[in-house]
Design a protein around this motif. Structure first.
Motif, PDB file in Angstrom:
ATOM      1  N   PRO A  27       1.862 -39.194 -25.707  1.00  0.00           N
ATOM      2  CA  PRO A  27       1.743 -39.984 -24.487  1.00  0.00           C
ATOM      3  C   PRO A  27       0.771 -41.158 -24.632  1.00  0.00           C
ATOM      4  CG  PRO A  27       0.964 -37.731 -24.143  1.00  0.00           C
ATOM      5  CD  PRO A  27       1.489 -37.813 -25.522  1.00  0.00           C
ATOM      6  N   PHE A  28      -0.258 -40.986 -25.458  1.00  0.00           N
ATOM      7  CA  PHE A  28      -1.192 -42.093 -25.658  1.00  0.00           C
ATOM      8  C   PHE A  28      -0.515 -43.233 -26.418  1.00  0.00           C
ATOM      9  CE2 PHE A  28      -3.964 -38.333 -25.312  1.00  0.00           C
ATOM     10  CZ  PHE A  28      -4.663 -38.712 -24.176  1.00  0.00           C
ATOM     11  N   LEU A  29       0.359 -42.888 -27.341  1.00  0.00           N
ATOM     12  CA  LEU A  29       1.119 -43.922 -28.040  1.00  0.00           C
ATOM     13  C   LEU A  29       2.055 -44.656 -27.087  1.00  0.00           C
ATOM     14  CD1 LEU A  29       2.058 -42.257 -31.438  1.00  0.00           C
ATOM     15  CD2 LEU A  29       0.500 -44.147 -31.046  1.00  0.00           C
ATOM     16  N   LEU A  30       2.641 -43.919 -26.150  1.00  0.00           N
ATOM     17  CA  LEU A  30       3.514 -44.574 -25.171  1.00  0.00           C
ATOM     18  C   LEU A  30       2.730 -45.559 -24.310  1.00  0.00           C
ATOM     19  CD1 LEU A  30       5.737 -41.555 -24.094  1.00  0.00           C
ATOM     20  CD2 LEU A  30       6.350 -43.441 -25.613  1.00  0.00           C
ATOM     21  N   LEU A  31       1.519 -45.179 -23.918  1.00  0.00           N
ATOM     22  CA  LEU A  31       0.665 -46.110 -23.160  1.00  0.00           C
ATOM     23  C   LEU A  31       0.279 -47.311 -24.017  1.00  0.00           C
ATOM     24  CD1 LEU A  31      -1.639 -43.635 -21.207  1.00  0.00           C
ATOM     25  CD2 LEU A  31       0.153 -45.103 -20.270  1.00  0.00           C
ATOM     26  N   LEU A  32       0.026 -47.068 -25.307  1.00  0.00           N
ATOM     27  CA  LEU A  32      -0.303 -48.169 -26.209  1.00  0.00           C
ATOM     28  C   LEU A  32       0.885 -49.119 -26.362  1.00  0.00           C
ATOM     29  CD1 LEU A  32      -2.402 -49.378 -28.163  1.00  0.00           C
ATOM     30  CD2 LEU A  32      -1.409 -47.929 -29.942  1.00  0.00           C
ATOM     31  N   ILE A  33       2.078 -48.576 -26.456  1.00  0.00           N
ATOM     32  CA  ILE A  33       3.278 -49.416 -26.549  1.00  0.00           C
ATOM     33  C   ILE A  33       3.462 -50.214 -25.255  1.00  0.00           C
ATOM     34  CG2 ILE A  33       5.809 -49.341 -26.695  1.00  0.00           C
ATOM     35  CD1 ILE A  33       5.398 -46.965 -28.681  1.00  0.00           C
ATOM     36  N   ASP A  34       3.178 -49.596 -24.116  1.00  0.00           N
ATOM     37  CA  ASP A  34       3.237 -50.337 -22.847  1.00  0.00           C
ATOM     38  C   ASP A  34       2.233 -51.488 -22.844  1.00  0.00           C
ATOM     39  OD1 ASP A  34       5.274 -48.791 -21.801  1.00  0.00           O
ATOM     40  OD2 ASP A  34       3.910 -47.391 -20.814  1.00  0.00           O
ATOM     41  N   LYS A  90       2.339 -53.767 -16.899  1.00  0.00           N
ATOM     42  CA  LYS A  90       1.220 -53.600 -15.983  1.00  0.00           C
ATOM     43  C   LYS A  90       0.954 -52.104 -15.787  1.00  0.00           C
ATOM     44  CE  LYS A  90      -0.327 -55.826 -11.801  1.00  0.00           C
ATOM     45  NZ  LYS A  90       0.075 -56.592 -10.637  1.00  0.00           N
ATOM     46  N   ILE A  91      -0.297 -51.695 -16.001  1.00  0.00           N
ATOM     47  CA  ILE A  91      -0.655 -50.284 -15.839  1.00  0.00           C
ATOM     48  C   ILE A  91      -0.912 -50.034 -14.352  1.00  0.00           C
ATOM     49  CG2 ILE A  91      -2.330 -48.499 -16.393  1.00  0.00           C
ATOM     50  CD1 ILE A  91      -2.631 -49.757 -19.114  1.00  0.00           C
ATOM     51  N   ASN A  92      -0.041 -49.224 -13.777  1.00  0.00           N
ATOM     52  CA  ASN A  92      -0.161 -48.882 -12.359  1.00  0.00           C
ATOM     53  C   ASN A  92       0.259 -47.425 -12.178  1.00  0.00           C
ATOM     54  OD1 ASN A  92       2.655 -48.936 -12.555  1.00  0.00           O
ATOM     55  ND2 ASN A  92       2.798 -51.002 -11.705  1.00  0.00           N
ATOM     56  N   LEU A  99       1.947 -44.618 -14.897  1.00  0.00           N
ATOM     57  CA  LEU A  99       1.288 -43.355 -15.210  1.00  0.00           C
ATOM     58  C   LEU A  99       2.150 -42.161 -14.820  1.00  0.00           C
ATOM     59  CD1 LEU A  99      -2.379 -44.232 -14.240  1.00  0.00           C
ATOM     60  CD2 LEU A  99      -1.366 -44.145 -16.518  1.00  0.00           C
ATOM     61  N   LEU A 100       2.844 -42.273 -13.696  1.00  0.00           N
ATOM     62  CA  LEU A 100       3.747 -41.207 -13.278  1.00  0.00           C
ATOM     63  C   LEU A 100       4.896 -41.045 -14.284  1.00  0.00           C
ATOM     64  CD1 LEU A 100       4.264 -39.161 -11.041  1.00  0.00           C
ATOM     65  CD2 LEU A 100       5.637 -40.884  -9.871  1.00  0.00           C
ATOM     66  N   GLU A 101       5.319 -42.163 -14.831  1.00  0.00           N
ATOM     67  CA  GLU A 101       6.367 -42.168 -15.845  1.00  0.00           C
ATOM     68  C   GLU A 101       5.948 -41.361 -17.088  1.00  0.00           C
ATOM     69  OE1 GLU A 101       7.406 -45.906 -18.399  1.00  0.00           O
ATOM     70  OE2 GLU A 101       8.301 -46.170 -16.409  1.00  0.00           O
ATOM     71  N   LYS A 102       4.646 -41.339 -17.377  1.00  0.00           N
ATOM     72  CA  LYS A 102       4.128 -40.636 -18.560  1.00  0.00           C
ATOM     73  C   LYS A 102       3.611 -39.236 -18.238  1.00  0.00           C
ATOM     74  CE  LYS A 102       4.524 -44.497 -20.896  1.00  0.00           C
ATOM     75  NZ  LYS A 102       5.550 -45.214 -20.202  1.00  0.00           N
ATOM     76  N   LEU A 103       3.635 -38.832 -16.987  1.00  0.00           N
ATOM     77  CA  LEU A 103       3.066 -37.552 -16.576  1.00  0.00           C
ATOM     78  C   LEU A 103       3.716 -36.376 -17.301  1.00  0.00           C
ATOM     79  CD1 LEU A 103       1.121 -36.022 -14.754  1.00  0.00           C
ATOM     80  CD2 LEU A 103       2.902 -35.987 -13.012  1.00  0.00           C
ATOM     81  N   LEU A 104       5.026 -36.372 -17.414  1.00  0.00           N
ATOM     82  CA  LEU A 104       5.723 -35.275 -18.092  1.00  0.00           C
ATOM     83  C   LEU A 104       5.287 -35.171 -19.559  1.00  0.00           C
ATOM     84  CD1 LEU A 104       7.802 -33.025 -17.984  1.00  0.00           C
ATOM     85  CD2 LEU A 104       9.546 -34.722 -18.533  1.00  0.00           C
TER      86      LEU A 104
END
Length: 185
Positions: free
Chosen positions: A1-8, A14-16, A20-25
């Motif tokens: 999930p941290f890699l997915l946030l890094l790719i975003d 935009k981090i909103n 974050l809900l998209e990455k919750l699972l």
């Protein structure tokens, strides 16, 4: 999930709350797959080497920091100079309560490596986000095997853990090559 946030971050999303809900699972899956092995005292992470016993040495928190520093420096060196590779790098033996000298040397060189990386990122204005992405991609992938959290098994490092992580360093090397070829460095 941290890699997915890094790719975003790399694609300037935009981090909103929606992101974050998209990455919750994915974070819930991460929690699940990390807690189960930690709760199971008999879990071995190296399934292919069942006949080799785990190390008898218990490493302190400072020892694990030394192992992590050694791991990161080792992988960076093997990226630049992939010589004398082996399928098995066993845990080091402690002599008189001390790890071998190269672990302390790695702890000395790691801040210098980080300093050079930060200076390079700050100096490269046009491709700062690409360089930051590449280094963080490498570090996030390697952090799984950096031994800060004790890993049961028999190896301190293994090149097979770097196949994906080296993509980040290849991105960095590619950007530095392009900047050098264009005469911007």
């Amino acid at each position: 999930p941290f890699l997915l946030l890094l790719i975003d971050y790399y694609f300037k999303r935009k981090i909103n709350a929606k992101l974050l809900l998209e990455k919750l699972l994915f974070f819930l899956c991460l929690l699940f797959v990390t807690i189960i092995p930690l709760l199971s005292a008999k879990t071995r992470t190296v399934e292919t080497l069942r006949d080799i016993p785990p190390p008898d040495v218990i490493f302190s928190f400072f020892d694990r920091i030394l192992l992590a520093a050694y791991t990161i420096v080792f992988y960076v060196i093997k990226f630049v100079a992939p010589f004398n590779l082996s399928f098995l790098y066993p845990y080091p033996d402690k002599t008189g309560g001390m790890l071998p000298t190269e672990y302390y040397v790695a702890l000395f060189f790691l801040p210098w490596i980080v300093f050079l990386i930060v200076c390079g990122i700050l100096k490269a204005r046009k491709c700062r986000s690409e360089l930051l992405f590449g280094f963080l991609f490498f570090l996030i992938n390697i952090s799984l095997y950096a031994h800060i959290i004790p890993i049961k098994g028999v190896v301190v490092v293994a090149e097979r853990y770097t196949y994906t992580a080296y993509i980040g360093l290849l991105i960095v090397a590619g950007h530095f090559y392009c900047l050098t070829a264009d005469g911007k460095i």
